[in-house]
Design a protein around this motif. Structure first.
Motif, PDB file in Angstrom:
ATOM      1  N   ASP A 451       0.958  -1.332  -0.068  1.00 52.53           N
ATOM      2  CA  ASP A 451       0.083   0.033   0.041  1.00 52.53           C
ATOM      3  C   ASP A 451       0.828   1.417  -0.073  1.00 52.53           C
ATOM      4  O   ASP A 451       0.442   2.285  -0.699  1.00 52.53           O
ATOM      5  N   ASN A 478      -1.853  -3.760   4.289  1.00 50.22           N
ATOM      6  CA  ASN A 478      -1.699  -3.932   5.911  1.00 50.22           C
ATOM      7  C   ASN A 478      -1.783  -2.456   6.494  1.00 50.22           C
ATOM      8  O   ASN A 478      -1.044  -2.403   7.750  1.00 50.22           O
ATOM      9  N   GLY A 480       0.041   0.286   6.270  1.00 42.71           N
ATOM     10  CA  GLY A 480       1.430   0.924   6.701  1.00 42.71           C
ATOM     11  C   GLY A 480       2.570   0.129   5.865  1.00 42.71           C
ATOM     12  O   GLY A 480       2.414  -0.417   5.044  1.00 42.71           O
TER      13      GLY A 480
HETATM   14 MG    MG Z   1       2.055  -1.766   3.512  1.00 48.20          MG
END
Ligand code: MG
Ligand code: ADP
Length: 568
Positions: A451, A478, A480
């Protein structure tokens, strides 16, 4: 009369277009603006494929990977100063990765720049570009466009490929010359990347070392996949009978299920081999510089190294048998001298393949869960199956954990199907790479993106939708960087490495008319990606991953400096 006159004239715009087309360049990765807006329009009008991006670094990453995939320079076209600097990041990336690319940027007039009179987007771009790429040129006169483009192409693709900067001042574009004279001034580059054979003595030296090895190992790098002599590489590896491993972008050069592939026994072969042959792979940080615990006892290995660049030899370890040449010429010459080649000792190959089988068996059960929240293995196990069913699909991969796990889980069965962060391990290549992969090959593209990594180029989902490209972006979300669990010890702000929890990235794709899906289980994920490949529609699958699942820096946590004062 005026019309008749204009029919016999050409100008800087058209000479650049004609010079590129004459040399087989059809695709342009672009961000429009002064002074190149009309150049982009005219390129499109003249039948070139012009892909307009939202940020120059993404256009540049597209051009870089286009160079890798096609062995022709990928072209990025930008505006002056800031646009140029954005593109320069990717030009340096292309150069570091040894991929041919040309960054063409508009610029201000010399008279103003050189006296620093303060122009709109003023910058001495040629001087800035020079130390960061393989070559840099400026064209001041329309009659020199042929020479400028020819030199840029030859510099980009010959020898060790790399990035070239071509500076195009605004006034060049509108300069006029006679059409016939203009045509004659253009150059079709003959043999832009000439074959390069090592001397016979160098070949013999390498062959006798390899033949004497008790524990030979071959390492294939992305230089070998770039060389596009896939059958020859395969024939050579098979002739030696040696176990081989593939650097990440060389995965699939020979199919990952090949009987000599020792990827799953990597630790064992690096440690134990007595003779290592590098083919288009550098002994840089990605191979721990050829030393340290991973490489076993120091000074116990012989190295054979094929590289087109003589300066690469001895960069980290003494090279016993340097083979300076292009991979096709070198392997072709070697093969001719390999009749009656002995098979390596069964003790060695047996040990390697036993270890491989053990490791594969250990990994297998992790790949077949349907856990919610998803972990990396559960999610990637499904993608592994999808790639097995779609050998032509291209995998674009970036992130930390999303990168490291995907590299070891997803097998590639054809060359140049795995495109990733390359030599720098840089984040932000995702959407530019995906777009060029779709444009250059027409094959479906599946991006496996952390991400965080996605955030660097995420706005290009609009570009993907606008051009209707068959790209499925899977975000391993996730919440982060590394993990989604950091907090601010002072309690004031979010932790430095976390994002909005379970952000709905799928809505970004929907905003531009593509498909957006949230996947919470491996079953959901598998269904969504299969649908995307079947439909060919731009799709973003927001795969929600357990925020606890990742590890700091993926597999390169050892590169983080540690504070003795402030302990974690
Ligand atoms: Mg991540
Ligand atoms: P990897 O990251 O996969 O290990 P690298 O990018 O480090 O690969 O190394 C690729 C190497 O391949 C570079 O040193 C480059 O000079 C070399 N190379 C590129 N094209 C050719 C070619 N056609 N023949 C020989 N060497 C090549």
């Amino acid at each position: 009369p005026e019309e008749a006159e204009s029919q016999n004239l050409t100008d800087g715009f058209h000479l650049i277009i004609d010079a590129l087309k004459m040399n087989g360049i059809e695709n342009i990765y672009h961000v429009p603006g002064i002074p190149v807006t009309d150049l982009g329009r005219m390129m499109q009008a003249e039948g070139m494929r012009v892909i307009s991006f939202r940020h120059e670094s993404n256009a540049g990453n597209a051009a870089a990977i286009a160079g890798y995939l096609t062995r022709k320079p990928g072209i990025c076209l930008t505006v002056s100063a800031p646009g140029f600097l954005n593109g320069l990041v990717s030009l340096a990336h292309a150069t570091t990765n040894c991929w041919p690319m040309i960054l063409i940027s508009g610029s201000s007039e010399r008279e103003i720049v050189d006296l620093q009179k303060g122009d709109y987007e003023e910058m001495d771009q040629l001087a800035v570009a020079k130390p960061l790429c393989k070559a840099a040129y400026r064209i001041l006169h329309a009659e020199d466009i042929g020479v400028g483009v020819a030199r840029a192409i030859r510099a980009a693709v010959s020898g060790r490929p790399g990035g070239v900067y071509l500076d195009v001042p605004a006034s060049l574009l509108s300069q006029v010359m006679g059409a016939a004279e203009g045509l004659k001034s253009l150059i079709k580059v003959v043999d832009p990347a000439p074959a390069h054979f090592p001397a016979p003595a160098a070949i013999d030296r390498a062959l006798s070392l390899l033949k004497a090895a008790k524990k030979p190992l071959i390492i294939l790098g992305k230089g070998a996949s770039y060389a596009q002599c896939d059958d020859l590489v395969r024939a050579f590896v098979e002739k030696t009978g040696a176990p081989y491993i593939a650097m990440s972008m060389a995965k699939g050069l020979l199919p990952d299920d090949h009987e000599q592939y020792a990827g799953a026994a990597r630790s064992l072969v690096l440690k134990e081999a007595d003779c290592v042959m590098l083919i288009g792979a550098r002994l840089n940080w990605l191979l721990s510089h050829g030393k340290g615990k991973q490489w076993g006892e120091p000074h116990t290995k012989k190295f054979i190294h094929i590289d087109i660049d003589p300066k690469e030899m001895d960069s980290n370890q003494p090279i016993d048998a340097p083979l300076v040449g292009d991979i096709e010429s070198t392997l072709g010459t070697m093969l001719e001298k390999m009749d009656d080649w002995p098979v390596p000792p069964a003790e060695w190959t047996g040990a390697v393949y036993t270890k491989r089988a053990q490791n594969v068996e250990r990994m297998a059960p992790k790949l077949v869960n349907n856990n919610v929240p998803m972990d990396y293995h559960g999610a990637l196990g499904r993608l592994k199956r999808i790639f097995a069913d779609h050998p032509d699909a291209i995998l674009v991969n970036e992130g930390a954990n999303a990168l490291d796990f995907a590299r070891s889980v997803i097998d590639m069965s054809k060359p140049r199907k795995r495109l990733d962060v390359g030599t720098w391990g840089v984040m932000g290549i995702g959407m530019g790479t995906a777009i060029a992969a779709a444009v250059e090959t027409g094959h479906p593209v599946v991006c496996v993106e952390g991400d965080s990594a996605f955030g660097f180029s995420g706005m290009e989902v609009e570009t993907i939708c606008r051009y209707g490209l068959p790209v499925c972006v899977v975000i391993f979300n996730n919440s982060g960087i590394y993990r989604g669990t950091d907090t601010d010890p002072t309690g004031r702000d979010p932790g430095t490495t976390v994002f909005v929890k379970e952000a709905q990235y799928d809505m970004m794709m929907r905003a531009f008319g593509g498909e957006g899906v949230t996947a919470r289980s491996p079953d959901d994920l598998e269904r969504a990606v299969r649908d995307a490949i079947a439909s060919g529609k731009p799709t973003l699958v927001n795969a929600i991953i357990d925020p606890q699942a990742g590890t700091e820096s993926g597999r390169i946590g050892n590169l983080n400096p540690q504070s003795v004062v402030s302990k974690k």
